[in-house]
Design a protein around this motif. Structure first.
Motif, PDB file in Angstrom:
ATOM      1  N   LEU A 109       1.710  -5.818  -8.093  1.00  0.00           N
ATOM      2  CA  LEU A 109       2.665  -5.030  -7.315  1.00  0.00           C
ATOM      3  C   LEU A 109       1.923  -3.791  -6.837  1.00  0.00           C
ATOM      4  O   LEU A 109       1.572  -2.923  -7.636  1.00  0.00           O
ATOM      5  N   SER A 110       1.653  -3.692  -5.537  1.00  0.00           N
ATOM      6  CA  SER A 110       0.896  -2.557  -5.019  1.00  0.00           C
ATOM      7  C   SER A 110       1.347  -2.231  -3.610  1.00  0.00           C
ATOM      8  O   SER A 110       2.036  -3.020  -2.954  1.00  0.00           O
ATOM      9  N   GLU A 111       0.932  -1.037  -3.145  1.00  0.00           N
ATOM     10  CA  GLU A 111       1.300  -0.589  -1.806  1.00  0.00           C
ATOM     11  C   GLU A 111       0.632  -1.427  -0.725  1.00  0.00           C
ATOM     12  O   GLU A 111       0.994  -1.345   0.451  1.00  0.00           O
ATOM     13  N   GLU A 112      -0.339  -2.256  -1.110  1.00  0.00           N
ATOM     14  CA  GLU A 112      -1.040  -3.083  -0.126  1.00  0.00           C
ATOM     15  C   GLU A 112      -0.197  -4.264   0.342  1.00  0.00           C
ATOM     16  O   GLU A 112      -0.499  -4.873   1.371  1.00  0.00           O
ATOM     17  N   ASN A 113       0.834  -4.609  -0.418  1.00  0.00           N
ATOM     18  CA  ASN A 113       1.652  -5.784  -0.097  1.00  0.00           C
ATOM     19  C   ASN A 113       3.097  -5.392   0.177  1.00  0.00           C
ATOM     20  O   ASN A 113       3.642  -4.515  -0.494  1.00  0.00           O
ATOM     21  N   ASP A 114       3.702  -6.051   1.162  1.00  0.00           N
ATOM     22  CA  ASP A 114       5.136  -5.905   1.364  1.00  0.00           C
ATOM     23  C   ASP A 114       5.863  -6.501   0.168  1.00  0.00           C
ATOM     24  O   ASP A 114       5.373  -7.454  -0.466  1.00  0.00           O
ATOM     25  N   LEU A 115       7.029  -5.974  -0.119  1.00  0.00           N
ATOM     26  CA  LEU A 115       7.773  -6.439  -1.284  1.00  0.00           C
ATOM     27  C   LEU A 115       8.059  -7.937  -1.206  1.00  0.00           C
ATOM     28  O   LEU A 115       7.996  -8.644  -2.213  1.00  0.00           O
ATOM     29  N   ASP A 116       8.365  -8.432  -0.015  1.00  0.00           N
ATOM     30  CA  ASP A 116       8.651  -9.862   0.147  1.00  0.00           C
ATOM     31  C   ASP A 116       7.433 -10.731  -0.133  1.00  0.00           C
ATOM     32  O   ASP A 116       7.564 -11.932  -0.387  1.00  0.00           O
ATOM     33  N   ASP A 117       6.239 -10.120  -0.062  1.00  0.00           N
ATOM     34  CA  ASP A 117       5.011 -10.890  -0.282  1.00  0.00           C
ATOM     35  C   ASP A 117       4.480 -10.774  -1.703  1.00  0.00           C
ATOM     36  O   ASP A 117       3.461 -11.399  -2.040  1.00  0.00           O
ATOM     37  N   VAL A 118       5.154  -9.982  -2.543  1.00  0.00           N
ATOM     38  CA  VAL A 118       4.694  -9.817  -3.918  1.00  0.00           C
ATOM     39  C   VAL A 118       4.828 -11.137  -4.674  1.00  0.00           C
ATOM     40  O   VAL A 118       5.894 -11.760  -4.683  1.00  0.00           O
ATOM     41  N   GLN A 119       3.741 -11.549  -5.291  1.00  0.00           N
ATOM     42  CA  GLN A 119       3.730 -12.815  -6.018  1.00  0.00           C
ATOM     43  C   GLN A 119       4.482 -12.678  -7.330  1.00  0.00           C
ATOM     44  O   GLN A 119       4.262 -11.739  -8.098  1.00  0.00           O
ATOM     45  N   ILE A 120       5.383 -13.625  -7.601  1.00  0.00           N
ATOM     46  CA  ILE A 120       6.118 -13.657  -8.862  1.00  0.00           C
ATOM     47  C   ILE A 120       5.970 -15.062  -9.444  1.00  0.00           C
ATOM     48  O   ILE A 120       6.414 -16.042  -8.845  1.00  0.00           O
ATOM     49  N   GLU A 121       5.328 -15.159 -10.588  1.00  0.00           N
ATOM     50  CA  GLU A 121       5.056 -16.456 -11.211  1.00  0.00           C
ATOM     51  C   GLU A 121       6.098 -16.738 -12.297  1.00  0.00           C
ATOM     52  O   GLU A 121       6.394 -15.881 -13.120  1.00  0.00           O
TER      53      GLU A 121
END
Length: 346
Positions: A109-121
């Motif tokens: 979870l970082s500022e480099e990624n949009d929230l919709d693109d955050v990977q959740i396994e």
């Protein structure tokens, strides 16, 4: 930006009666890490996901690793954060007696990624029909709920740590007694820090008209990359802007000038040997007027990594420790974090 070797008039303390962060020009920073760890844990502790008679619940927060900072540069708020989050969950289908168990992992979870693109396994602990159905539910429905909670954290992070970062300008406080908000400070020992430096007597520098005690520092570091990659990271303007997190002026050729960190670090290139060596005359703006150090950066590529040796001569003696720490923090660690050339060192 100030001309090379000259101060920037926006740094003049008289522009604010309290002489603090003139026109919000300095880089200021708040540490949001402890607050963030606590807030993330509270947001997900016993968090329930229910839909269509299916019930799932987060039962344990196993890991919240990372950091977060809120920054002000030139009146602009910038937030940096990077988190790895691991949690346990349980779930029940209608009529199911024994809950199924599994894990949730948020690897970046970082500022480099949009929230919709955050990977959740989503994983399960045992392979049963019920577990597979619940895993699919968590994948299709649960991930959206988790992202919404992460969005709550990001929203509150910005709201909580925006307070006090933008200081009122001269006209806003001319008749007021102001104090600096708690938790806000120019970065300690940072290249962007504005300090009062008094020349100290030892070695005569005739060009300055004063005597400056100087010393030499050396920094050794290994990078998990090819020599050309780390060389490019420190000589290409777009890559330098990325790891310094701000605009830069950089002409990577013999005699070319460079200005980094809002012009606080500047100098010129004396020699460049692609992928092997960088030689610079190098100055921090708050050093005694006109005083430059000499920097030699050597790159040696090994079998699976590149070794870098930084030798800096002519560093004012009372700035030795701070300069060493800043090479480690604002060059080396930031480069590793930005480009993935090795683990980020605290």
């Amino acid at each position: 930006m100030a001309k090379w070797g000259e101060g920037d008039p926006r740094w003049i303390v008289e522009e604010r009666p309290d002489a603090k962060n003139v026109n919000n020009w300095h880089w200021t920073e708040k540490n949001a890490t402890p607050w963030s760890k606590d807030r993330i844990r509270k947001l997900f502790t016993d968090f329930e996901i229910k839909d269509n008679n299916i019930e799932c619940k987060i039962t344990e927060i196993e890991k919240v690793d990372g950091e977060a900072t809120a920054n002000n540069r030139k009146g602009r708020l910038i937030f940096f954060y990077e988190w790895i989050i691991s949690m346990k969950w349980t779930g029940l289908l209608p009529g199911q007696e024994k809950p199924s168990e599994g894990k949730i992992n948020v690897p970046n979870l970082s500022e480099e990624n949009d929230l919709d693109d955050v990977q959740i396994e989503i994983t399960i602990s045992e392979t049963t029909d019920e577990s597979h159905k619940l895993k699919q539910f968590m994948y299709n429905v649960g991930r959206d709920h988790i992202r919404k909670q992460l969005g709550v954290y990001l929203k509150e992070l910005r709201e909580e740590f925006s307070k006090g970062l933008i200081l009122p300008k001269k006209d806003d406080i001319i008749n007021q007694n102001t104090t600096r908000p708690d938790g806000v400070a120019n970065i300690s020992n940072a290249f962007n820090k504005k300090i009062n430096m008094q020349p100290i007597v030892s070695v005569d520098d005739k060009s300055l008209g004063c005597k400056v005690a100087v010393t030499t520092i050396q920094v050794f570091e290994s990078f998990q990359c090819r020599a050309n990659e780390i060389y490019d990271a420190w000589t290409k303007p777009e890559m330098v802007s990325a790891f310094t997190r701000g605009p830069c002026k950089l002409e990577a050729n013999r005699g070319g000038i460079f200005e980094l960190f809002g012009g606080n670090i500047h100098g010129k290139f004396e020699e460049l040997v692609p992928n092997r060596k960088i030689v610079q005359s190098w100055r921090y703006n708050q050093w005694p007027s006109g005083h430059f150090s000499h920097v030699v950066i050597d790159f040696e590529e090994k079998g699976d990594h590149t070794e870098v040796k930084i030798t800096q001569t002519g560093v004012p003696e009372n700035e030795k420790d701070a300069t060493y720490k800043n090479w480690k923090g604002y060059y080396i660690n930031s480069t590793k974090q930005t480009f993935g050339f090795g683990s980020f060192l605290m």
